[in-house]
Design a protein around this motif. Structure first.
Motif, mmCIF file in Angstrom:
data_model
loop_
_atom_site.group_PDB
_atom_site.id
_atom_site.type_symbol
_atom_site.label_atom_id
_atom_site.label_comp_id
_atom_site.label_asym_id
_atom_site.label_seq_id
_atom_site.Cartn_x
_atom_site.Cartn_y
_atom_site.Cartn_z
ATOM 1 N N GLU A 1 0.705 -1.284 0.026
ATOM 2 C CA GLU A 1 0.331 0.023 -0.029
ATOM 3 C C GLU A 1 0.665 1.288 0.054
ATOM 4 O OE1 GLU A 1 -2.521 -0.745 3.446
ATOM 5 O OE2 GLU A 1 -3.467 -2.261 2.591
ATOM 6 N N LYS A 2 1.943 1.263 0.673
ATOM 7 C CA LYS A 2 2.971 2.342 0.801
ATOM 8 C C LYS A 2 3.525 2.620 -0.694
ATOM 9 C CE LYS A 2 7.101 4.074 2.788
ATOM 10 N NZ LYS A 2 7.965 4.048 4.006
ATOM 11 N N ASN A 3 3.755 1.932 -1.267
ATOM 12 C CA ASN A 3 4.754 1.686 -2.622
ATOM 13 C C ASN A 3 3.995 1.574 -4.008
ATOM 14 O OD1 ASN A 3 7.505 1.978 -1.555
ATOM 15 N ND2 ASN A 3 6.749 0.269 -0.453
ATOM 16 N N LEU A 4 2.505 1.083 -3.893
ATOM 17 C CA LEU A 4 1.800 1.134 -5.252
ATOM 18 C C LEU A 4 0.784 1.819 -5.009
ATOM 19 C CD1 LEU A 4 2.383 -2.730 -5.888
ATOM 20 C CD2 LEU A 4 3.496 -0.801 -6.970
ATOM 21 N N HIS A 5 0.110 1.949 -6.381
ATOM 22 C CA HIS A 5 -1.355 2.654 -6.330
ATOM 23 C C HIS A 5 -2.522 1.490 -5.814
ATOM 24 C CE1 HIS A 5 -4.992 4.428 -8.113
ATOM 25 N NE2 HIS A 5 -4.241 5.461 -8.107
ATOM 26 N N PRO A 6 -3.407 1.899 -5.240
ATOM 27 C CA PRO A 6 -4.450 0.941 -4.581
ATOM 28 C C PRO A 6 -5.136 0.170 -5.788
ATOM 29 C CG PRO A 6 -5.150 3.171 -4.238
ATOM 30 C CD PRO A 6 -3.584 3.368 -4.616
ATOM 31 N N THR A 7 -5.222 0.846 -6.907
ATOM 32 C CA THR A 7 -5.819 0.107 -8.172
ATOM 33 C C THR A 7 -5.000 -0.863 -8.752
ATOM 34 O OG1 THR A 7 -5.287 1.705 -9.542
ATOM 35 C CG2 THR A 7 -7.395 2.079 -8.211
ATOM 36 N N MET A 8 -3.592 -1.065 -8.589
ATOM 37 C CA MET A 8 -2.768 -1.729 -9.280
ATOM 38 C C MET A 8 -3.340 -3.402 -8.777
ATOM 39 S SD MET A 8 0.160 -2.351 -11.124
ATOM 40 C CE MET A 8 1.328 -0.956 -10.816
ATOM 41 N N PRO A 9 -3.487 -4.019 -9.995
ATOM 42 C CA PRO A 9 -3.775 -5.428 -9.857
ATOM 43 C C PRO A 9 -2.213 -6.297 -9.539
ATOM 44 C CG PRO A 9 -4.600 -4.749 -12.047
ATOM 45 C CD PRO A 9 -3.728 -3.412 -11.521
ATOM 46 N N ILE A 10 -2.483 -7.037 -8.429
ATOM 47 C CA ILE A 10 -1.163 -7.617 -7.611
ATOM 48 C C ILE A 10 -1.773 -9.018 -7.547
ATOM 49 C CG2 ILE A 10 0.220 -7.679 -5.941
ATOM 50 C CD1 ILE A 10 -0.379 -4.884 -5.303
ATOM 51 N N VAL A 11 -0.597 -10.049 -8.030
ATOM 52 C CA VAL A 11 -0.851 -11.288 -7.563
ATOM 53 C C VAL A 11 0.614 -11.778 -6.790
ATOM 54 C CG1 VAL A 11 -0.731 -13.656 -8.195
ATOM 55 C CG2 VAL A 11 -2.292 -12.047 -9.549
ATOM 56 N N LEU A 12 0.612 -12.515 -5.590
ATOM 57 C CA LEU A 12 1.580 -12.572 -4.999
ATOM 58 C C LEU A 12 2.010 -14.137 -4.981
ATOM 59 C CD1 LEU A 12 0.698 -11.378 -1.179
ATOM 60 C CD2 LEU A 12 1.942 -9.942 -3.003
ATOM 61 N N VAL A 13 3.214 -14.421 -5.398
ATOM 62 C CA VAL A 13 3.767 -15.760 -5.555
ATOM 63 C C VAL A 13 4.623 -16.312 -4.476
ATOM 64 C CG1 VAL A 13 4.940 -17.174 -7.168
ATOM 65 C CG2 VAL A 13 3.919 -15.022 -7.898
ATOM 66 N N ASN A 14 4.040 -17.234 -3.700
ATOM 67 C CA ASN A 14 4.870 -17.655 -2.531
ATOM 68 C C ASN A 14 5.094 -16.721 -1.555
ATOM 69 O OD1 ASN A 14 4.986 -20.617 -3.088
ATOM 70 N ND2 ASN A 14 6.948 -20.695 -2.514
ATOM 71 N N THR A 15 4.006 -15.851 -1.391
ATOM 72 C CA THR A 15 4.222 -14.919 -0.466
ATOM 73 C C THR A 15 2.987 -14.515 0.087
ATOM 74 O OG1 THR A 15 5.757 -13.689 -1.837
ATOM 75 C CG2 THR A 15 4.887 -12.319 -0.320
ATOM 76 N N ARG A 16 2.955 -14.436 1.483
ATOM 77 C CA ARG A 16 1.675 -14.018 2.215
ATOM 78 C C ARG A 16 1.816 -12.821 2.761
ATOM 79 N NH1 ARG A 16 -0.889 -18.847 4.141
ATOM 80 N NH2 ARG A 16 -1.019 -20.040 2.482
ATOM 81 N N SER A 17 0.784 -11.895 2.432
ATOM 82 C CA SER A 17 0.842 -10.664 2.823
ATOM 83 C C SER A 17 0.454 -10.400 4.370
ATOM 84 C CB SER A 17 -0.315 -9.824 1.987
ATOM 85 O OG SER A 17 -1.348 -10.162 2.156
ATOM 86 N N GLY A 18 -0.308 -11.422 4.983
ATOM 87 C CA GLY A 18 -0.513 -11.159 6.407
ATOM 88 C C GLY A 18 -2.023 -11.058 6.408
ATOM 89 N N ASP A 19 -2.825 -11.067 5.240
ATOM 90 C CA ASP A 19 -3.758 -10.745 5.336
ATOM 91 C C ASP A 19 -4.706 -11.489 3.834
ATOM 92 O OD1 ASP A 19 -3.793 -8.947 3.421
ATOM 93 O OD2 ASP A 19 -3.771 -7.519 4.842
ATOM 94 N N ASP A 20 -5.988 -11.375 3.656
ATOM 95 C CA ASP A 20 -6.345 -11.759 2.366
ATOM 96 C C ASP A 20 -6.666 -10.822 1.462
ATOM 97 O OD1 ASP A 20 -6.343 -14.344 3.462
ATOM 98 O OD2 ASP A 20 -8.409 -14.394 4.572
ATOM 99 N N HIS A 21 -5.947 -9.699 1.571
ATOM 100 C CA HIS A 21 -6.430 -8.498 0.373
ATOM 101 C C HIS A 21 -6.095 -8.764 -0.943
ATOM 102 C CE1 HIS A 21 -6.750 -5.264 4.186
ATOM 103 N NE2 HIS A 21 -7.741 -6.306 4.066
ATOM 104 N N TYR A 22 -5.343 -9.641 -0.917
ATOM 105 C CA TYR A 22 -4.349 -9.927 -2.291
ATOM 106 C C TYR A 22 -4.440 -11.576 -2.719
ATOM 107 C CZ TYR A 22 -2.477 -5.437 -1.329
ATOM 108 O OH TYR A 22 -2.323 -4.344 -1.018
ATOM 109 N N SER A 23 -4.753 -11.609 -4.160
ATOM 110 C CA SER A 23 -4.614 -13.124 -4.634
ATOM 111 C C SER A 23 -3.049 -13.602 -4.506
ATOM 112 C CB SER A 23 -4.971 -12.735 -6.112
ATOM 113 O OG SER A 23 -4.993 -14.172 -6.710
ATOM 114 N N SER A 24 -3.070 -14.818 -4.302
ATOM 115 C CA SER A 24 -1.640 -15.430 -3.894
ATOM 116 C C SER A 24 -1.710 -16.816 -4.413
ATOM 117 C CB SER A 24 -1.274 -15.328 -2.471
ATOM 118 O OG SER A 24 -2.097 -15.974 -1.694
ATOM 119 N N LEU A 25 -0.699 -17.288 -5.138
ATOM 120 C CA LEU A 25 -0.454 -18.808 -5.210
ATOM 121 C C LEU A 25 0.791 -19.103 -4.386
ATOM 122 C CD1 LEU A 25 -1.396 -17.450 -8.275
ATOM 123 C CD2 LEU A 25 -0.790 -20.000 -8.911
ATOM 124 N N VAL A 26 0.824 -20.165 -3.522
ATOM 125 C CA VAL A 26 1.824 -20.787 -2.662
ATOM 126 C C VAL A 26 1.927 -22.034 -2.964
ATOM 127 C CG1 VAL A 26 1.285 -18.981 -0.930
ATOM 128 C CG2 VAL A 26 0.032 -21.197 -1.097
#
Length: 345
Positions: free
Chosen positions: A132-157
């Motif tokens: 949230e600090k470094n990217l615009h809130p509308t930027m589509p993001i997918v996390l890869v083997n990374t947990r953001s600590g919540d469920d705000h982002y799509s991720s594959l692990v």
């Protein structure tokens, strides 16, 4: 001088607006007009200006990937999978490396702003606050083997935990009772989950047996150092489970250099099944991660997020692993066992 849409409009005897719509395949012009404009543009040697196209469509036709490293077979395979899907969708790929440094993660994320339509992120240092600090809130993001600590982002692990559990069960089933692990770097998501699978399963199958661990950093050099350390022990383990294949390969070399035969004197296993794992001597028993497929699935999910077509932005998908048994643990003929994902207790 470069051909412009004004030149095309003059040669085709249509308006500039009609040329623009035709070149962008708009339904507001007839098929006959569209074909005519495209033919004139080809005859004149017109080359579309991608910057102008991006301004009109608000799309860059680029996607980005921020990875912790670009070196080694794991990342080579991951990038290969990402790139394969990018080419299928006509997208360009921008890569950036954070070098495992939290400050560089932020710099890499900020460098992608305005340059990409969506972003894949793999980093042990990323959480929602960093994104949230470094990217615009509308930027589509997918996390890869990374947990953001919540469920705000799509991720594959990867099912790191279940894969490690299966490997320990295999080693114990082969009769090994003194099993040591060459763990990955502290703070790394993969390393943490694989170490947890090792210690939990060892405690379950061999209660009272201490979990012996040596620290590595996923590099061949750290595996080699761990192997040299094992050689100096008065009571060596019967089996070594390295948290990735590259450390296992470095360890294999150290053991061979020290005069130990694998698997007769000591068994060695790894994790990832990088391409070289089957070609070392002896071929390496490991936990297979379909690395290129991980990259492919991640980018396909990002493409959906960019288009917002039925995409679940908050979903977490776990990729199953496979136990691949080769001769570094005593089996001559290779065997592959598919593993169902296992949740960490």
């Amino acid at each position: 001088m470069a051909v412009t849409i004004k030149d095309i409009a003059k040669a085709a005897r249509v308006s500039i607006a009609t040329v623009s719509r035709a070149l962008n395949d708009s339904d507001s012009v007839t098929g006959e007009t569209r074909r005519h404009v495209h033919a004139v543009a080809a005859r004149l040697g017109y080359i579309p200006h991608e910057g102008a196209r991006s301004l009109s469509s608000r799309r860059t036709q680029c996607v980005g990937a921020v990875l912790p490293d670009l070196h080694g077979e794991f990342f080579s395979e991951l990038i290969r999978g990402i790139d394969r899907v990018a080419r299928t969708h006509g997208l360009h790929l921008l890569l950036s490396c954070s070098h495992g440094d939290v400050a560089e993660v932020g710099a890499a994320l900020r460098a992608m702003r305005g340059r990409v339509d969506g972003l894949l992120v793999m980093s042990p240092h990323v959480d929602s606050a960093v994104l949230e600090k470094n990217l615009h809130p509308t930027m589509p993001i997918v996390l890869v083997n990374t947990r953001s600590g919540d469920d705000h982002y799509s991720s594959l692990v990867i099912d790191n935990y279940g894969g490690a559990c299966a490997m320990v069960r295999h080693l114990v089933g082969r009769g090994h009772r003194r099993i040591a692990m060459i763990a990955g770097p502290e703070g790394n998501f993969d390393a943490r989950e694989r170490l947890a699978g090792f210690t939990d399963t060892l405690a379950e199958l061999l209660p009272g047996t201490p979990a012996q661990t040596l620290r590595g950093d996923f590099s061949e050099e750290s595996g080699y150092r761990a192997g040299r350390q094992l050689l100096s022990m008065s009571e060596r383990p019967q089996a070594i489970f390295a948290a990735n294949d590259m450390m296992a390969i470095g360890c294999l070399f150290a053991l061979h250099e020290g005069g130990l035969a694998v698997p007769d004197d000591i068994a060695v296993a790894g994790f990832d099944d990088v391409p070289i794992a089957r070609y070392v001597t002896p071929p390496l028993t490991t936990v297979r991660v379909r690395i290129a497929e991980l990259g492919e699935l991640a980018l396909e999910r990002l493409v959906l997020a960019i288009g917002e077509e039925g995409h679940d932005k908050h979903s977490i998908q776990t990729l199953r692993t496979e136990l691949v048994v080769r001769s570094s643990c005593g089996r001559r003929e290779p065997a592959v066992v598919a593993l169902a994902p296992k949740a960490r207790r």
